[in-house]
Design an enzyme around this catalytic site. Sequence first.
Site, mmCIF file in Angstrom:
data_model
loop_
_atom_site.group_PDB
_atom_site.id
_atom_site.type_symbol
_atom_site.label_atom_id
_atom_site.label_comp_id
_atom_site.label_asym_id
_atom_site.label_seq_id
_atom_site.Cartn_x
_atom_site.Cartn_y
_atom_site.Cartn_z
ATOM 1 N N ALA A 122 0.864 -1.184 0.000
ATOM 2 C CA ALA A 122 0.000 0.000 0.000
ATOM 3 C C ALA A 122 0.897 1.229 0.000
ATOM 4 O O ALA A 122 2.064 1.145 0.385
ATOM 5 C CB ALA A 122 -0.877 -0.025 1.239
ATOM 6 N N GLY A 161 0.528 -5.111 0.664
ATOM 7 C CA GLY A 161 -0.603 -5.059 -0.258
ATOM 8 C C GLY A 161 -0.243 -5.597 -1.633
ATOM 9 O O GLY A 161 -1.113 -6.113 -2.345
ATOM 10 N N GLU A 175 -0.590 -9.144 -1.374
ATOM 11 C CA GLU A 175 -2.024 -9.431 -1.204
ATOM 12 C C GLU A 175 -2.755 -9.356 -2.545
ATOM 13 O O GLU A 175 -3.697 -10.110 -2.785
ATOM 14 C CB GLU A 175 -2.622 -8.460 -0.174
ATOM 15 C CG GLU A 175 -2.092 -8.763 1.232
ATOM 16 C CD GLU A 175 -2.521 -7.739 2.267
ATOM 17 O OE1 GLU A 175 -2.150 -6.555 2.097
ATOM 18 O OE2 GLU A 175 -3.225 -8.109 3.217
ATOM 19 N N GLU A 200 4.156 -5.783 6.994
ATOM 20 C CA GLU A 200 3.358 -4.760 7.695
ATOM 21 C C GLU A 200 3.718 -4.654 9.171
ATOM 22 O O GLU A 200 3.641 -3.575 9.765
ATOM 23 C CB GLU A 200 1.868 -5.067 7.543
ATOM 24 C CG GLU A 200 1.277 -4.751 6.186
ATOM 25 C CD GLU A 200 1.420 -5.874 5.166
ATOM 26 O OE1 GLU A 200 2.241 -6.793 5.393
ATOM 27 O OE2 GLU A 200 0.719 -5.824 4.137
HETATM 28 C C1 3H9 Z 1 0.538 -2.358 3.358
HETATM 29 O O1 3H9 Z 1 0.760 -2.821 2.285
HETATM 30 C C2 3H9 Z 1 -0.809 -2.456 4.030
HETATM 31 C C3 3H9 Z 1 -1.735 -3.471 3.386
HETATM 32 O O2 3H9 Z 1 -1.533 -4.748 3.967
HETATM 33 C C4 3H9 Z 1 -3.183 -3.144 3.674
HETATM 34 C C5 3H9 Z 1 -3.828 -2.137 2.851
HETATM 35 C C6 3H9 Z 1 -5.296 -1.981 3.113
HETATM 36 N N1 3H9 Z 1 4.624 3.493 0.181
HETATM 37 O O3 3H9 Z 1 13.340 1.796 0.587
HETATM 38 P P1 3H9 Z 1 13.758 2.568 -0.613
HETATM 39 C C7 3H9 Z 1 9.408 4.912 -1.053
HETATM 40 S S1 3H9 Z 1 1.712 -1.487 4.199
HETATM 41 C C8 3H9 Z 1 5.112 4.712 -0.094
HETATM 42 O O4 3H9 Z 1 14.772 3.618 -0.446
HETATM 43 P P2 3H9 Z 1 14.909 0.181 -1.731
HETATM 44 C C9 3H9 Z 1 10.472 5.228 -0.028
HETATM 45 O O5 3H9 Z 1 9.992 6.097 0.970
HETATM 46 C C10 3H9 Z 1 3.101 -1.494 3.138
HETATM 47 N N2 3H9 Z 1 6.416 4.948 -0.387
HETATM 48 O O6 3H9 Z 1 14.207 1.606 -1.813
HETATM 49 C C11 3H9 Z 1 11.540 5.860 -0.893
HETATM 50 O O7 3H9 Z 1 11.158 7.202 -1.134
HETATM 51 P P3 3H9 Z 1 12.259 8.334 -1.307
HETATM 52 C C12 3H9 Z 1 3.825 -2.786 3.125
HETATM 53 C C13 3H9 Z 1 7.232 3.893 -0.388
HETATM 54 O O8 3H9 Z 1 15.133 -0.227 -3.136
HETATM 55 C C14 3H9 Z 1 11.431 5.092 -2.212
HETATM 56 O O9 3H9 Z 1 10.125 4.490 -2.188
HETATM 57 N N3 3H9 Z 1 5.038 -2.672 2.346
HETATM 58 C C15 3H9 Z 1 6.797 2.601 -0.091
HETATM 59 O O10 3H9 Z 1 16.022 0.202 -0.783
HETATM 60 C C16 3H9 Z 1 12.464 4.015 -2.367
HETATM 61 O O11 3H9 Z 1 12.434 3.181 -1.218
HETATM 62 C C17 3H9 Z 1 6.208 -2.318 2.892
HETATM 63 O O12 3H9 Z 1 6.310 -2.138 4.076
HETATM 64 C C18 3H9 Z 1 5.425 2.407 0.208
HETATM 65 N N4 3H9 Z 1 4.905 1.193 0.463
HETATM 66 O O13 3H9 Z 1 13.815 -0.787 -1.099
HETATM 67 C C19 3H9 Z 1 7.373 -2.195 1.946
HETATM 68 N N5 3H9 Z 1 7.854 1.756 -0.161
HETATM 69 O O14 3H9 Z 1 13.079 7.909 -2.484
HETATM 70 C C20 3H9 Z 1 8.114 -0.928 2.215
HETATM 71 C C21 3H9 Z 1 8.917 2.506 -0.496
HETATM 72 O O15 3H9 Z 1 11.465 9.575 -1.497
HETATM 73 N N6 3H9 Z 1 9.187 -0.703 1.290
HETATM 74 N N7 3H9 Z 1 8.549 3.794 -0.646
HETATM 75 O O16 3H9 Z 1 13.036 8.310 -0.019
HETATM 76 C C22 3H9 Z 1 10.361 -1.347 1.353
HETATM 77 O O17 3H9 Z 1 10.577 -2.241 2.128
HETATM 78 C C23 3H9 Z 1 11.445 -0.891 0.418
HETATM 79 O O18 3H9 Z 1 11.115 0.403 -0.012
HETATM 80 C C24 3H9 Z 1 11.645 -1.783 -0.840
HETATM 81 C C25 3H9 Z 1 12.661 -1.091 -1.790
HETATM 82 C C26 3H9 Z 1 12.201 -3.144 -0.398
HETATM 83 C C27 3H9 Z 1 10.362 -1.992 -1.599
#
Ligand code: 3H9
Length: 690
Positions: free
Chosen positions: A66, A105, A108, A128
């Site tokens: 999400a 998400g 999901e 999450e």
């Molecule tokens: C969810 O899904 C809830 C659902 O179950 C229910 C819904 C109803 N959203 O980490 P990076 C941005 S909760 C917004 O440096 P990497 C991040 O801030 C979500 N922004 O890259 C950064 O911005 P900036 C569950 C996001 O290659 C840029 O993307 N998912 C999100 O080292 C690059 O990120 C997670 O918890 C997001 N979801 O790693 C996954 N994700 O460049 C969270 C990233 O402006 N994300 N950004 O600083 C991660 O673990 C890592 O970002 C990922 C890439 C592994 C994907």
Amino acid sequence: MTAINDVTKLDIIENVGVITLNSPPVNALSANVREGLDIGVKKAIENNDVQAIVIICEGRTFIAGADISEFGKEPKGPSLFEVQDVMENSPKPIIAAIHGTALGGGLEVALTCHYRIAVKSAKCGLPEVNLGLLPGAGGTQRLPRLVGVEQALKMVTSGIHLPAEQCLKSGLIDKLSSDDLLNDSVSFAKEIISENQPLKKVRDINEKVEAAKGNDELFKNFRKSIERKTRGFLAPEYNIQCIEAAVNKPFDEGIKVERDLFIKLISGNQSAAQRYFFFAQRQVAKIPDIPKETELLDIKKVGIIGAGTMGGGIAMNFANVGIPVTLVERSQERLDKGIGIIRKNYENTAAKGRITLEEVEKRMQCISGNISIDSLSDTDLIIEAVFENMDLKKEIFSKLDLIAKDNAILATNTSALDINEIAETTKRPENVIGLHFFSPANVMRLLEIVRGEKTSKQIIATSMVLAKNIGKTAALVGVCPGFVGNRILAQRQREANKLILEGALPWEIDDALFEFGFPMGPFAMSDLAGLDIGWDKETSRGETIREILCENERFGQKSGKGFYIYDENRNKLPDNDVEKIIQEFAENKQIKRREIEKDEILKRCLYPMINEGFKILDEGMAIRASDIDIIWINGYGWPIYEGGPMFYGNLIGYDKILSWLQEMEKEHGSDFSPSPYLEKVVGEKINIFS
Ligand code: 3H9
């Protein structure tokens, strides 16, 4: 090709509808992406030429979850549930084609597809829990139906990203792709059509959850196994309750449980703190006055002066990632001892099964030693890690100035001394920087990078990137006594020391802070570090409790007693003798002792830290409030779910903290004088996080 919206397109390849999402950086499920998916799937279903649908992403990853930045805002566009409903009930098979990471998400969404194919390098997970949440779009109900209850419990409570091959083994995906994901997923779709394979809805697959029905022991044991690691966090327990619901209730009822618990978590302070931490952790790497495109220096060889605990720990960070390190000591004996300890550390890690013996050797091969500083003449980064003595450090830096390469980074690991003064002993102060590692340096994630008055942007930018490469979270701070972390720590320590004279006992203070969420309180921490650090028998005059304890040979854990007494397993126990020492000392100082409640202990220990944070911001010693929180969470065990001192202060209300400080200042003096910046923030209602 049909453009669905600015982040989605639909192509028809033979009889397969391919929906491509392209919403950088990580294809998070923003309103736009949800809308694109919704319309794209509906259009593909309506299209008579389409017999199966593939969902694939452009850029570095499949959907990473999400869009966290949308949480707490007015919802827009179709909800994720609506989109999932359309997908799961599609009369045509839908295949998720995964590369990069399918997270939260994103996974999901993939779980509402009928089939999943992934490249070998892909990873899937429901992280999450790390945001203080649980998968709120059916993940807790669908995941155990594919991978089984035990695996699902592990995944939702740890947030691990499972590699594709393991996903295949556990049933989470159906097929591995070679590197041509688009081609392979279209072929897979055609295979499904031609073989007339069923529309597999994960919600209807029940064998694995039924196998765990009535097995209460499984949940009991699992809870026990994560108890220590998850102390204080709400989300792990709520995640477990959802998996229990998946086992014990029909799918739709399980979804209701998931929904209710998700709403509880997302509206609570813990998740707010953990989401804040997620963005703060990424913000801290950004330095406003240093352009992203700053040319970096190549760090191929590192030299470390001092092979003691700190130097050895620092060396391991580089050896772990294959960067050769030369350790320099004053004598061969010290050098051998230092390198011997490193080997032992690695062997202990191997004995725990965390690395192989080959890996031990590989890392040891990266480490060499020398007893001459001249041996560092070709290294790109030199870190001085000798004990805290300004004269000695100055002597080392003036020698380094003579022998180091022109563009070598000259770093000091000092935790307290003035880096500008050290830099001035060289003809190249722009190359001098502080790299303040925390002990044990091979374990602690935090690195304070200390910017001297003249440190060049290139040296800072290189140090920040290097920190990331060795797995550290770096925060850039300015030169001031104790920098940011220890400067704030000093406030807590001072109040804790005063509180024990005023009536609280060391274990009462430690308990209050432990319950707040710190791994240990200040007195247990002092006992662990050793009370005799910096203590001198010759000059000791019984002027502090610490001095008296040392005079009584109570040096902390290593001597079996300090503020506490320790049993043979190093369990700490309160000690009446310490209570007596404190009482007598307070009596001599004519301090009247009284009962002190937990709430007062917390205020006294934590509010002055927040006040100091404001002073630090006012002086520009930290770039932003959230950097202070990152330092305290990564370096000092401030519980993530309390967001760090600045976030926590905001929750309490800076106005309340200011009033408290003002009252305390009247009664107890300047230890509590409020920061003028705090007064301004309260007076002008400034948001320090914007
Ligand atoms: C969810 O899904 C809830 C659902 O179950 C229910 C819904 C109803 N959203 O980490 P990076 C941005 S909760 C917004 O440096 P990497 C991040 O801030 C979500 N922004 O890259 C950064 O911005 P900036 C569950 C996001 O290659 C840029 O993307 N998912 C999100 O080292 C690059 O990120 C997670 O918890 C997001 N979801 O790693 C996954 N994700 O460049 C969270 C990233 O402006 N994300 N950004 O600083 C991660 O673990 C890592 O970002 C990922 C890439 C592994 C994907």
